[in-house]
Design an enzyme around this catalytic site. Structure first.
Site, mmCIF file in Angstrom:
data_model
loop_
_atom_site.group_PDB
_atom_site.id
_atom_site.type_symbol
_atom_site.label_atom_id
_atom_site.label_comp_id
_atom_site.label_asym_id
_atom_site.label_seq_id
_atom_site.Cartn_x
_atom_site.Cartn_y
_atom_site.Cartn_z
ATOM 1 N N GLU A 117 0.540 6.912 1.491
ATOM 2 C CA GLU A 117 0.628 7.772 0.308
ATOM 3 C C GLU A 117 0.682 9.253 0.676
ATOM 4 O OE1 GLU A 117 -2.502 6.347 -2.250
ATOM 5 O OE2 GLU A 117 -1.705 4.317 -2.215
ATOM 6 N N ASN B 152 3.839 4.407 4.191
ATOM 7 C CA ASN B 152 3.678 3.445 3.109
ATOM 8 C C ASN B 152 3.456 4.218 1.822
ATOM 9 O OD1 ASN B 152 3.180 0.693 2.330
ATOM 10 N ND2 ASN B 152 0.975 1.135 2.254
ATOM 11 N N HIS C 84 3.352 -1.870 -6.171
ATOM 12 C CA HIS C 84 2.450 -2.197 -7.281
ATOM 13 C C HIS C 84 3.291 -1.998 -8.550
ATOM 14 C CE1 HIS C 84 -1.007 -2.469 -4.665
ATOM 15 N NE2 HIS C 84 -0.705 -1.291 -4.143
ATOM 16 N N GLU D 194 2.379 -4.215 -0.395
ATOM 17 C CA GLU D 194 1.223 -4.387 -1.300
ATOM 18 C C GLU D 194 1.675 -4.946 -2.651
ATOM 19 O OE1 GLU D 194 -1.242 -0.885 -1.614
ATOM 20 O OE2 GLU D 194 -0.960 -0.344 0.491
ATOM 21 N N ASP E 19 2.260 -6.489 -6.076
ATOM 22 C CA ASP E 19 1.618 -7.157 -7.211
ATOM 23 C C ASP E 19 2.243 -6.575 -8.477
ATOM 24 O OD1 ASP E 19 0.237 -4.707 -7.392
ATOM 25 O OD2 ASP E 19 -1.659 -5.534 -6.676
#
Ligand code: G3I
Length: 352
Positions: A150, A195, A235, A265, A267
């Site tokens: 990030e 990332n 996400h 990651e 979801d």
């Protein structure tokens, strides 16, 4: 699996896939296997046998949901507490899985003492010592690291928008170069990843974040920083379409700079989706399918990981609890470990 193997694990199959047309899907090509994995929570790993069995059944890769973050590893300046990652690595090895590393430099999950680091010299010393120690301990064991997590501010736009952190305040953007060079020097084989989140949706904000990240990658490359891949955290906001063309273009632009992609990651945040289970699960699966198809239309991601495996253990309700009181369903398995349509969407791509 060393970096080259990790990255090229499916090279021959990828070629076959591309010949057939990448959107056919890996399973259809009959041989391609994109490594699939999930973020693992330490408590349940120790206490929940059904959880362990599900991880073994579905995953070739694991990553700690925590454990390698500064707040977990570094209670004080002189301590490295490796209990959690050592436990996960032992589990991975026992079950023939590989482990990714998350993460070496992040603005969040920092202990108070580290948030008080000031000045370029101190920051560089702490960051490099940390990376040398942690990457060094797992050299040859962790083939892929989220080196910087990030790096972009939430509202990043092209050429501007570095996220505030101890590292950015003391070192500016150079902290990313330092982190990458240090990791590469310690383990030349490891896949080095930056990332980030908020890259996937069909919104102006996501488009701007993709441009900002491309610009950052270009600057890093121009300065000779050893960057191997960009991780889509993914996400995915369930109520927003995926910008499939935008994602494909972004992946193509990265590939033109010889930068790979992976999904780190995955979801689907379902707080704004309909309550009815089948309807909600179908939308969740479609978001995943759209993202993976957009990436696969350009290249094969080097791995796909979800952020958790089962709805039983997920971070989503911490921030995105549903107003109607229904539990969130962001992940590939139900809270009783039954596969959902999201799992089918993933397996259609990874083969499994
Ligand atoms: O360790 C305590 C435990 O002792 C206690 O019982 C429990 C009670 O709630 O809290 C535990 O700590 C929490 C920890 O997760 C373990 O689940 C922390 O308070 C909480 O802040 C921590 O949140 C994690 C968060 O990152 C911050 O590190 C989430 O689990 C984790 O899913 C989340 O992951 C991030 C990625 O690293 C980066 N991308 C976004 C993603 C989701 O936010």
């Amino acid at each position: 699996m060393r970096r080259r193997e990790f990255v090229a694990a499916t090279a021959a199959a990828t070629l076959a896939l591309l010949h057939r047309g990448a959107t056919d899907g890996a399973a259809a090509a009959g041989q391609a296997k994109i490594p699939f994995g999930a973020a693992v929570r330490d408590g349940p790993l120790q206490e929940d046998e059904a959880y362990r069995q599900a991880l073994v059944k579905y995953c070739q890769l694991v990553v700690g949901e925590g454990g390698l973050k500064w707040v977990d590893l570094r209670p004080d300046p002189s301590t490295f507490n490796f209990h959690q990652p050592d436990r996960l690595l032992a589990f991975a090895r026992r079950n023939g899985m590989k482990m990714r590393g998350h993460t070496l430099a992040w603005y969040a999950a920092m202990p108070d003492w580290a948030n008080a680091i000031t000045g370029a010299a101190e920051a560089e010393r702490e960051l490099t010592t940390h990376i040398e120690t942690v990457v060094g301990r797992y050299r040859g064991e962790i083939p892929s690291w989220d080196v910087v997590n990030e790096a972009l501010s939430d509202d990043a736009k092209a050429s501007v928008g570095l996220r505030d952190s101890v590292w950015a305040a003391a070192l500016g953007e150079r902290y990313i170069d330092i982190a990458l060079h240090t990791a590469r020097a310690v383990d030349p084989q490891v896949q080095l990843v930056i990332n980030d989140y908020g890259l996937e949706a069909a919104t102006e904000k996501a488009k701007a974040r993709r441009l900002a990240l491309l610009d950052l990658v270009r600057r890093l490359r121009d300065r000779g920083a050893p960057l191997d891949a960009v991780g889509f955290q993914a996400h995915l906001p369930g109520d927003l379409d995926i910008d499939t063309d935008g994602v494909s273009q972004f992946v193509a632009d990265l590939k033109s700079m010889d930068v790979d992609v992976l999904v780190t990651e995955l979801d689907v945040i379902d707080d704004a989706l309909p309550a009815e289970t089948a309807e909600r699960d179908a939308i969740v699966a479609r978001r995943v399918q759209d993202l993976l198809a957009a990436i696969l239309s350009v290249t094969q991601p080097s791995a796909i990981l979800t952020w958790g495996l089962t709805d039983r253990y997920t971070w989503v309700p911490i921030w995105y609890k549903r107003n109607d009181g229904h539990p969130n369903r962001p992940l590939p398995l139900t809270d009783t470990f039954e596969p959902k349509p999201m799992m089918q969407a993933i397996q259609a791509v990874v083969g499994g």
